[in-house]
Motif scaffolding. Structure first.
Motif, short mmCIF file in Angstrom:
data_model
loop_
_atom_site.label_atom_id
_atom_site.label_comp_id
_atom_site.label_asym_id
_atom_site.label_seq_id
_atom_site.Cartn_x
_atom_site.Cartn_y
_atom_site.Cartn_z
N THR A 125 -50.76 13.04 -24.23
CA THR A 125 -51.10 12.34 -25.47
C THR A 125 -52.38 11.53 -25.26
O THR A 125 -52.71 11.14 -24.14
CB THR A 125 -49.97 11.38 -25.88
N ASP A 126 -53.07 11.30 -26.36
CA ASP A 126 -54.24 10.43 -26.35
C ASP A 126 -53.81 9.11 -26.98
O ASP A 126 -53.36 9.07 -28.12
CB ASP A 126 -55.36 11.07 -27.18
N PHE A 127 -53.92 8.05 -26.23
CA PHE A 127 -53.43 6.74 -26.68
C PHE A 127 -54.57 5.79 -27.04
O PHE A 127 -54.33 4.60 -27.27
CB PHE A 127 -52.53 6.11 -25.60
N LYS A 128 -55.80 6.29 -27.10
CA LYS A 128 -56.96 5.43 -27.35
C LYS A 128 -56.79 4.69 -28.67
O LYS A 128 -56.47 5.28 -29.69
CB LYS A 128 -58.24 6.27 -27.37
N GLY A 129 -56.98 3.39 -28.65
CA GLY A 129 -56.89 2.56 -29.84
C GLY A 129 -55.54 1.90 -30.03
O GLY A 129 -55.40 1.07 -30.92
N LEU A 130 -54.55 2.25 -29.23
CA LEU A 130 -53.24 1.62 -29.34
C LEU A 130 -53.23 0.28 -28.62
O LEU A 130 -53.90 0.12 -27.60
CB LEU A 130 -52.15 2.52 -28.75
N ASN A 148 -55.68 9.79 -21.35
CA ASN A 148 -54.45 10.58 -21.35
C ASN A 148 -53.27 9.80 -20.80
O ASN A 148 -53.42 9.00 -19.88
CB ASN A 148 -54.62 11.83 -20.48
N ALA A 149 -52.14 10.10 -21.38
CA ALA A 149 -50.86 9.65 -20.84
C ALA A 149 -49.96 10.87 -20.90
O ALA A 149 -50.11 11.74 -21.76
CB ALA A 149 -50.28 8.52 -21.67
N VAL A 150 -49.04 10.95 -19.97
CA VAL A 150 -48.14 12.10 -19.92
C VAL A 150 -46.70 11.63 -20.14
O VAL A 150 -46.28 10.62 -19.59
CB VAL A 150 -48.28 12.87 -18.58
N VAL A 182 -51.27 -2.77 -26.49
CA VAL A 182 -50.30 -2.80 -25.40
C VAL A 182 -48.89 -2.86 -25.97
O VAL A 182 -47.98 -2.19 -25.47
CB VAL A 182 -50.57 -3.99 -24.45
N ALA A 183 -48.70 -3.61 -27.04
CA ALA A 183 -47.38 -3.72 -27.66
C ALA A 183 -46.92 -2.36 -28.20
O ALA A 183 -45.75 -2.00 -28.07
CB ALA A 183 -47.41 -4.74 -28.78
N GLU A 184 -47.83 -1.61 -28.81
CA GLU A 184 -47.48 -0.28 -29.34
C GLU A 184 -47.11 0.69 -28.21
O GLU A 184 -46.14 1.43 -28.32
CB GLU A 184 -48.64 0.29 -30.17
N ILE A 185 -47.88 0.66 -27.14
CA ILE A 185 -47.59 1.54 -26.00
C ILE A 185 -46.25 1.15 -25.36
O ILE A 185 -45.46 2.01 -24.99
CB ILE A 185 -48.73 1.51 -24.96
N THR A 186 -45.99 -0.14 -25.27
CA THR A 186 -44.73 -0.61 -24.70
C THR A 186 -43.56 -0.18 -25.58
O THR A 186 -42.52 0.27 -25.07
CB THR A 186 -44.74 -2.15 -24.55
N ALA A 221 -46.16 9.38 -33.74
CA ALA A 221 -47.45 9.83 -34.29
C ALA A 221 -47.48 9.62 -35.80
O ALA A 221 -48.55 9.36 -36.37
CB ALA A 221 -47.70 11.29 -33.95
N LYS A 222 -46.32 9.72 -36.47
CA LYS A 222 -46.26 9.46 -37.92
C LYS A 222 -46.51 7.99 -38.22
O LYS A 222 -47.10 7.66 -39.24
CB LYS A 222 -44.89 9.85 -38.47
N GLU A 223 -46.03 7.12 -37.32
CA GLU A 223 -46.14 5.68 -37.53
C GLU A 223 -47.57 5.16 -37.35
O GLU A 223 -47.95 4.19 -37.99
CB GLU A 223 -45.22 4.93 -36.57
N THR A 224 -48.33 5.76 -36.47
CA THR A 224 -49.69 5.29 -36.21
C THR A 224 -50.65 6.47 -36.16
O THR A 224 -50.37 7.49 -35.56
CB THR A 224 -49.77 4.48 -34.89
N ASP A 225 -51.78 6.31 -36.83
CA ASP A 225 -52.76 7.40 -36.87
C ASP A 225 -53.64 7.44 -35.62
O ASP A 225 -54.38 8.40 -35.42
CB ASP A 225 -53.61 7.31 -38.13
N LYS A 226 -53.56 6.43 -34.79
CA LYS A 226 -54.39 6.38 -33.57
C LYS A 226 -53.81 7.24 -32.45
O LYS A 226 -54.53 7.66 -31.56
CB LYS A 226 -54.50 4.94 -33.07
N PHE A 227 -52.53 7.49 -32.52
CA PHE A 227 -51.83 8.25 -31.47
C PHE A 227 -51.97 9.74 -31.75
O PHE A 227 -51.78 10.20 -32.86
CB PHE A 227 -50.36 7.85 -31.46
#
Length: 174
Positions: A26-31, A78-80, A33-37, A98-104
């Motif tokens: 996945t591409d997590f650019k723009g997320l 990238n994150a796996v 830290v709270a969203e990634i957590t 991915a539906k919740e955030t357009d950055k993911f």
């Protein structure tokens, strides 16, 4: 990160990729830290591990595993996500996020030894979970003997009905 830590990380990731039933990049650019957590916690509930990995280390770790097919996707951030059990649970969780955030963005992955495109990951998310498939299978297996018993018990039941009718006829005739 020193060389020994990198080697340890690569060895650990290589072992995880060998055991994995599915892995998705996945591409997590723009997320944030709270969203990634939040994503990581949600995936952990599904038995999925999610970690940010440098492309170079991922390339080295993927060599000799079925995840080697994702090498062309190793550009940018990238994150796996690695699933050891139910690949559809992994795909569902990623698709919902991915539906919740357009950055993911789901970049693709591997299921067994088969490469997955982002569309394949979404199609995998539509499949029923392993438990649902097992329940359907068991219901189908149970239906066959139940139907057979019903059919086989129909003959004696009809015979008993005929005998009862003959008995009633005899009683009415007397």
């Amino acid at each position: 990160m020193d060389k020994a830590k990198k080697e340890q990380l690569v060895a650990e990731l290589h072992e995880k990729l060998q055991r994995a039933s599915a892995a998705v990049l996945t591409d997590f650019k723009g997320l944030t830290v709270a969203e990634i957590t939040a994503l990581r916690d949600n995936l952990a509930e599904q038995g999925v591990e999610y970690r940010v990995v440098k492309n170079t280390l991922m390339r080295i770790a993927a060599k000799g595993t079925t995840a080697e097919v994702v090498e062309p996707l190793l550009t940018g951030t990238n994150a796996v996500a690695i699933s050891y059990e139910d690949p559809s649970a992994l795909a569902k969780a990623l698709k919902n996020f991915a539906k919740e955030t357009d950055k993911f963005q789901i970049k693709g992955g591997v299921l067994g030894s088969n490469p997955l495109s982002p569309q394949d990951v979404e199609a995998l998310a539509e499949l029923p979970s392993r438990e649902e498939m097992l329940a359907t299978f068991l219901g189908t297996l149970n239906a066959v003997p139940t139907g057979l018993v019903r059919v086989l018990s129909g003959v004696p039941r009809a015979f008993v009905g005929v005998l009862a009718a003959i008995e009633r006829e005899k009683e009415q005739a007397s």
